[in-house]
Design an enzyme around this catalytic site. Structure first.
Site, short mmCIF file in Angstrom:
data_model
loop_
_atom_site.label_atom_id
_atom_site.label_comp_id
_atom_site.label_asym_id
_atom_site.label_seq_id
_atom_site.Cartn_x
_atom_site.Cartn_y
_atom_site.Cartn_z
N GLN A 84 33.78 46.57 45.78
CA GLN A 84 33.53 45.47 44.85
C GLN A 84 34.01 44.18 45.49
O GLN A 84 35.19 44.04 45.83
CB GLN A 84 34.27 45.74 43.54
CG GLN A 84 33.86 44.87 42.39
CD GLN A 84 34.59 45.27 41.12
OE1 GLN A 84 35.59 45.97 41.16
NE2 GLN A 84 34.10 44.84 39.98
N GLU A 130 32.94 49.58 34.87
CA GLU A 130 34.25 49.71 35.48
C GLU A 130 35.31 50.03 34.43
O GLU A 130 36.12 50.95 34.59
CB GLU A 130 34.62 48.42 36.21
CG GLU A 130 36.00 48.48 36.86
CD GLU A 130 36.34 47.20 37.61
OE1 GLU A 130 37.10 47.28 38.59
OE2 GLU A 130 35.87 46.12 37.21
N GLU A 138 45.82 40.68 30.24
CA GLU A 138 45.64 39.47 29.44
C GLU A 138 44.16 39.19 29.16
O GLU A 138 43.78 38.82 28.04
CB GLU A 138 46.29 38.27 30.14
CG GLU A 138 47.80 38.31 30.22
CD GLU A 138 48.34 39.29 31.25
OE1 GLU A 138 49.54 39.60 31.20
OE2 GLU A 138 47.56 39.75 32.11
N SER A 147 38.94 47.08 46.89
CA SER A 147 39.33 48.47 47.08
C SER A 147 38.37 49.19 48.02
O SER A 147 37.15 49.10 47.86
CB SER A 147 39.35 49.21 45.73
OG SER A 147 40.21 48.58 44.83
#
Length: 427
Positions: free
Chosen positions: A116, A234, A387, A151
């Site tokens: 990604q 995801e 958040e 990743s």
């Protein structure tokens, strides 16, 4: 109660179906490439996809069940990776027939690996503030910029790339989503060493790299809408345990594809070592003689409750997704999984006590649990920070006022000029 009975029956039926298929087809002498091709053509790589998309039309909960059944039988499991988790479902939803035909089968067959390419050093949690540029040059796009926290980028063949294709419109409106080939000049990938000692994450530098216009997914400047689909898959995948994000690694760089299937089945780890399963904790408590400790039992009970609530939330998300919703439920699921990962790792070290500072003692792989504990804080960041997930849930589920963005309706380039002009010390 009837739902639980129906689920149990469906699980038993699936187990019989998978076992019967494996008895007919599993051959440890096949190459991994041959085996994964068989698995994909039978729809087991992504059984939750529709039959016409390469799956079996089963609920998403069937994915981890299928993988577990393969492992119990002794067969090499279907390929893992972010391609299955995010890229394939995104391309299936937004791609053209040509794009689907070129990109999805190699993902399902484990022939390519994806990463990604979203986050950037200067954008933080404001993903729409990305600055990587893509400039059209005939039937190509020339791309320049930097990505971070990517990743498995070093092991990947393609990236889900977000780039700014129009800097003169508001920031959300000028982004495009590309299926970007990584093996080319102009792409430099550097590992980021984590405190676990691993280098799962990477930074990626793009200096005049090229992507075909034919690999622009979802249309020019429509990348934000495509991105919401990617993020949905995801977060729902993470919330459901992230089975596709783990092993076995697909693609030629993953170390599995070129092997004999039987050898790979014996050597591939049973799962992601950064995730501690509930059953592993129970077994660990029994081995360490801590299964009667009231504090350990209380924490295990709390963890079991979190897992059950997470499962119910996943069902709710599947139901809402059928009617085009589920974004806020996906965020809640992602938050729930963060809580589960952190508590799981915490309980493991509580059980081990001082032995948690050791590695490989008395038949217990202490180092695995320590690594999971050290890695657990990352769950509050990857897949979108806690958040951000709370903002989504608050705005889309509770109906709270949306956060105010003063630059929402002006062009991205103009917003950057205003920010620079308003910096302290500027005349």
């Amino acid at each position: 109660m009837s739902d639980e009975r129906d689920e149990a029956k469906a699980g038993a039926d699936l187990a019989r179906e998978v076992t019967a298929w494996l008895e007919e087809h599993w051959d440890p002498a096949l190459s991994v490439e041959e085996w994964w091709r068989l698995v994909a053509r039978a729809g087991w790589s992504a059984p939750h996809l529709a039959v016409e998309e390469g799956g079996r039309g089963l609920p998403r909960s069937a994915d981890p069940q299928v993988r577990t059944l393969f492992a119990r039988y002794g067969a090499l499991r279907p390929p893992g990776g972010l391609g299955l988790l995010m890229a394939a479902p995104t391309i299936l939803r937004h791609g053209t027939p040509d794009q689907i035909a070129r990109h999805v089968p190699p993902i399902l067959e484990g022939r390519v690996a994806w990463c990604q390419l979203f986050s950037e050093p200067g954008a933080g949690s404001d993903l729409a503030g990305l600055a990587t540029r893509a400039v059209r040059d005939g039937d190509k796009w020339v791309i320049t910029g930097q990505k971070v926290w990517s990743s498995m980028a070093r092991e990947s063949d393609y990236g889900m790339l977000l780039a700014r294709t129009d800097p003169d419109v508001p920031k959300h409106a000028g982004i495009s989503w590309f299926a970007f080939p990584l093996d080319q000049p102009g792409v430099t990938i550097r590992p980021l060493r984590e405190m676990t000692g691993e280098a799962l994450f990477n930074e990626v530098f793009l200096d005049g790299a090229i992507c075909d216009h034919a690999d622009l997914i979802g249309g020019e400047n429509n990348g934000w809408a495509v991105t919401q689909t990617t993020l949905f898959f995801e977060r729902t995948g993470i919330g459901a345990g992230g089975s596709h994000a783990g092993f076995p690694h697909p693609g030629p760089k993953g170390g599995t594809l070129g092997r004999v299937a039987g050898d790979a089945a014996r050597d591939v780890p049973p799962g992601n070592n950064m995730v501690v399963a509930f059953g592993d904790l129970v077994a660990l408590a029994q081995r360490m003689g801590r299964n009667d400790d009231p504090q350990i039992r209380q924490k295990l009970a709390r963890l079991w409750s979190y897992l059950q609530v997470g499962s119910w939330n996943a069902r709710r998300g599947r139901a809402e997704a059928k009617s085009g919703g589920g974004a806020s439920v996906a965020s809640i699921g992602k938050l729930a999984q963060t809580r589960i990962m952190k508590l799981s790792a915490e309980v493991a070290l509580d059980i081990l006590g001082p032995a948690g500072m050791l590695s490989g003692d008395d038949g217990v792989d202490h180092g695995r649990f320590v690594s999971a504990f050290v890695f657990a804080p990352a769950s509050s960041i990857y897949g979108g920070t806690d958040e951000i997930q709370r903002n989504i849930a608050a705005e889309r589920t509770l109906g709270l006022p949306r956060e105010h963005f003063p630059d929402k309706d002006i062009g991205f380039a103009e917003a950057l000029r205003r920010q620079q002009a308003n910096r302290p010390g500027r005349a």
